[in-house]
Design a protein around this motif. Structure first.
Motif, PDB file in Angstrom:
ATOM      1  N   VAL A  22       0.837  -1.221   0.026  1.00  0.00           N
ATOM      2  CA  VAL A  22      -0.081   0.217   0.018  1.00  0.00           C
ATOM      3  C   VAL A  22       0.942   1.149  -0.014  1.00  0.00           C
ATOM      4  N   ALA A  23       0.330   2.602  -0.202  1.00  0.00           N
ATOM      5  CA  ALA A  23       1.142   3.613  -0.026  1.00  0.00           C
ATOM      6  C   ALA A  23       1.905   3.666   1.000  1.00  0.00           C
ATOM      7  N   GLY A  24       3.215   3.833   0.913  1.00  0.00           N
ATOM      8  CA  GLY A  24       4.166   4.034   2.019  1.00  0.00           C
ATOM      9  C   GLY A  24       4.488   2.604   2.947  1.00  0.00           C
ATOM     10  N   GLY A  25       4.113   1.427   2.455  1.00  0.00           N
ATOM     11  CA  GLY A  25       4.129   0.531   3.381  1.00  0.00           C
ATOM     12  C   GLY A  25       3.181  -0.800   2.961  1.00  0.00           C
ATOM     13  N   LEU A  26       3.000  -1.987   3.765  1.00  0.00           N
ATOM     14  CA  LEU A  26       2.499  -3.094   3.711  1.00  0.00           C
ATOM     15  C   LEU A  26       1.458  -3.358   4.618  1.00  0.00           C
ATOM     16  N   VAL A  27       0.505  -4.002   4.141  1.00  0.00           N
ATOM     17  CA  VAL A  27      -0.672  -4.858   5.229  1.00  0.00           C
ATOM     18  C   VAL A  27      -0.425  -6.245   4.977  1.00  0.00           C
ATOM     19  N   HIS A  56       4.693   1.011   7.943  1.00  0.00           N
ATOM     20  CA  HIS A  56       4.933   2.237   7.190  1.00  0.00           C
ATOM     21  C   HIS A  56       6.198   2.613   7.449  1.00  0.00           C
ATOM     22  N   THR A  57       6.792   3.190   6.300  1.00  0.00           N
ATOM     23  CA  THR A  57       8.188   3.622   6.479  1.00  0.00           C
ATOM     24  C   THR A  57       8.175   5.119   7.040  1.00  0.00           C
ATOM     25  N   ASP A  58       7.090   5.829   6.900  1.00  0.00           N
ATOM     26  CA  ASP A  58       7.346   7.012   7.430  1.00  0.00           C
ATOM     27  C   ASP A  58       6.384   7.254   9.029  1.00  0.00           C
ATOM     28  N   GLY A  59       6.495   6.423   9.827  1.00  0.00           N
ATOM     29  CA  GLY A  59       6.026   6.520  11.239  1.00  0.00           C
ATOM     30  C   GLY A  59       4.882   5.571  11.331  1.00  0.00           C
ATOM     31  N   PRO A  60       4.246   5.544  12.594  1.00  0.00           N
ATOM     32  CA  PRO A  60       2.912   4.663  12.634  1.00  0.00           C
ATOM     33  C   PRO A  60       1.943   5.235  11.564  1.00  0.00           C
ATOM     34  N   ALA A  61       1.204   4.149  11.283  1.00  0.00           N
ATOM     35  CA  ALA A  61       0.111   4.297  10.319  1.00  0.00           C
ATOM     36  C   ALA A  61      -1.099   5.142  11.014  1.00  0.00           C
ATOM     37  N   PRO A  62      -1.176   6.374  10.757  1.00  0.00           N
ATOM     38  CA  PRO A  62      -2.268   7.322  11.550  1.00  0.00           C
ATOM     39  C   PRO A  62      -3.668   7.041  11.201  1.00  0.00           C
ATOM     40  N   ALA A  63      -3.702   6.787   9.727  1.00  0.00           N
ATOM     41  CA  ALA A  63      -5.149   6.539   9.628  1.00  0.00           C
ATOM     42  C   ALA A  63      -5.559   5.026  10.033  1.00  0.00           C
ATOM     43  N   VAL A  64      -4.839   4.101  10.095  1.00  0.00           N
ATOM     44  CA  VAL A  64      -5.116   2.721  10.720  1.00  0.00           C
ATOM     45  C   VAL A  64      -5.378   2.919  12.174  1.00  0.00           C
ATOM     46  N   VAL A  65      -4.472   3.822  12.771  1.00  0.00           N
ATOM     47  CA  VAL A  65      -4.647   3.916  14.439  1.00  0.00           C
ATOM     48  C   VAL A  65      -6.088   4.556  14.494  1.00  0.00           C
ATOM     49  N   GLN A  66      -6.397   5.584  13.915  1.00  0.00           N
ATOM     50  CA  GLN A  66      -7.689   6.508  13.823  1.00  0.00           C
ATOM     51  C   GLN A  66      -8.859   5.399  13.552  1.00  0.00           C
ATOM     52  N   ALA A  67      -8.720   4.752  12.642  1.00  0.00           N
ATOM     53  CA  ALA A  67      -9.834   3.952  12.469  1.00  0.00           C
ATOM     54  C   ALA A  67     -10.004   2.785  13.233  1.00  0.00           C
TER      55      ALA A  67
END
Length: 197
Positions: A111-116, A131-142
């Protein structure tokens, strides 16, 4: 190279597929447990406990003589979010779409910037999002919106240990005698291919 070094099939994996696997000694004693995921045509991801990474890398490097390959510890390059439990699929789909939620066991999706990665750590449905650019904020929020509780690493480790034991998922070391044979762990059905050649 990997096909010859691990207990499960590697050559038969298509891009996006994975499986649970192990490394055993020449006498069949269990050395390492991990999951193996085919990320690209010639790129694989092996996921194991952090403490086991150096030993697994050393073991693979020790068998690497003439093969054209690079073995890299990329654990410092990624930030991981673990989403585990009955609602994990809905959380991952909300952020990364139905393809991510529909991954098969040990499946992986870029996925954009990482892997699932579909990977259960607790016996329930589970995903690891990197994610390569820090924790996945969208996943954390969801996950937060879905009622998941965000915990720090030490708390997660302690909770994971309890859930792992309740699910009957063994770890190399605490749950295996010093010279355990893989079939003694109850994982043989998921980690061994007897037809890979």
């Amino acid at each position: 190279f990997l096909h010859s070094q691990v207990t499960n099939d590697v050559q038969g994996l298509a891009v996006g597929q994975g499986n649970e696997s192990a490394r055993v000694s020449r006498t069949g004693h269990l050395l390492h447990l991990f999951s193996l995921h085919r990320v690209g045509d010639r790129e694989f991801l092996l996921l194991c406990e952090g403490a086991g990474v150096p030993a697994l890398m050393d073991a693979l490097e020790g068998m690497h003589f003439a093969d054209d390959l690079t073995i890299t510890d990329a654990s410092g390059d990624w930030s991981w979010v673990a989403v585990q439990g009955p609602r994990a699929q809905a959380v991952v789909e909300a952020v990364h779409g139905e393809r991510a939620g529909a991954l098969g066991p040990c499946g992986v999706l870029a996925v954009a910037g990482g892997l699932v990665v579909r990977r259960s750590l607790t016996g329930d449905v589970g995903f690891l999002v990197a994610h390569t650019d820090g924790p996945a904020p969208a996943v954390v929020q969801a996950a937060t919106d879905a009622g998941f509780v965000q915990v720090d690493t030490p708390t997660f480790g302690a909770a994971l240990e309890v859930l792992r034991i309740e699910a009957g998922l063994p770890r190399v070391g605490p749950d295996t005698p010093r010279k355990a044979l893989l079939p003694e762990t109850g994982l043989e059905g998921r980690t061994v291919s007897y037809t890979k050649g």
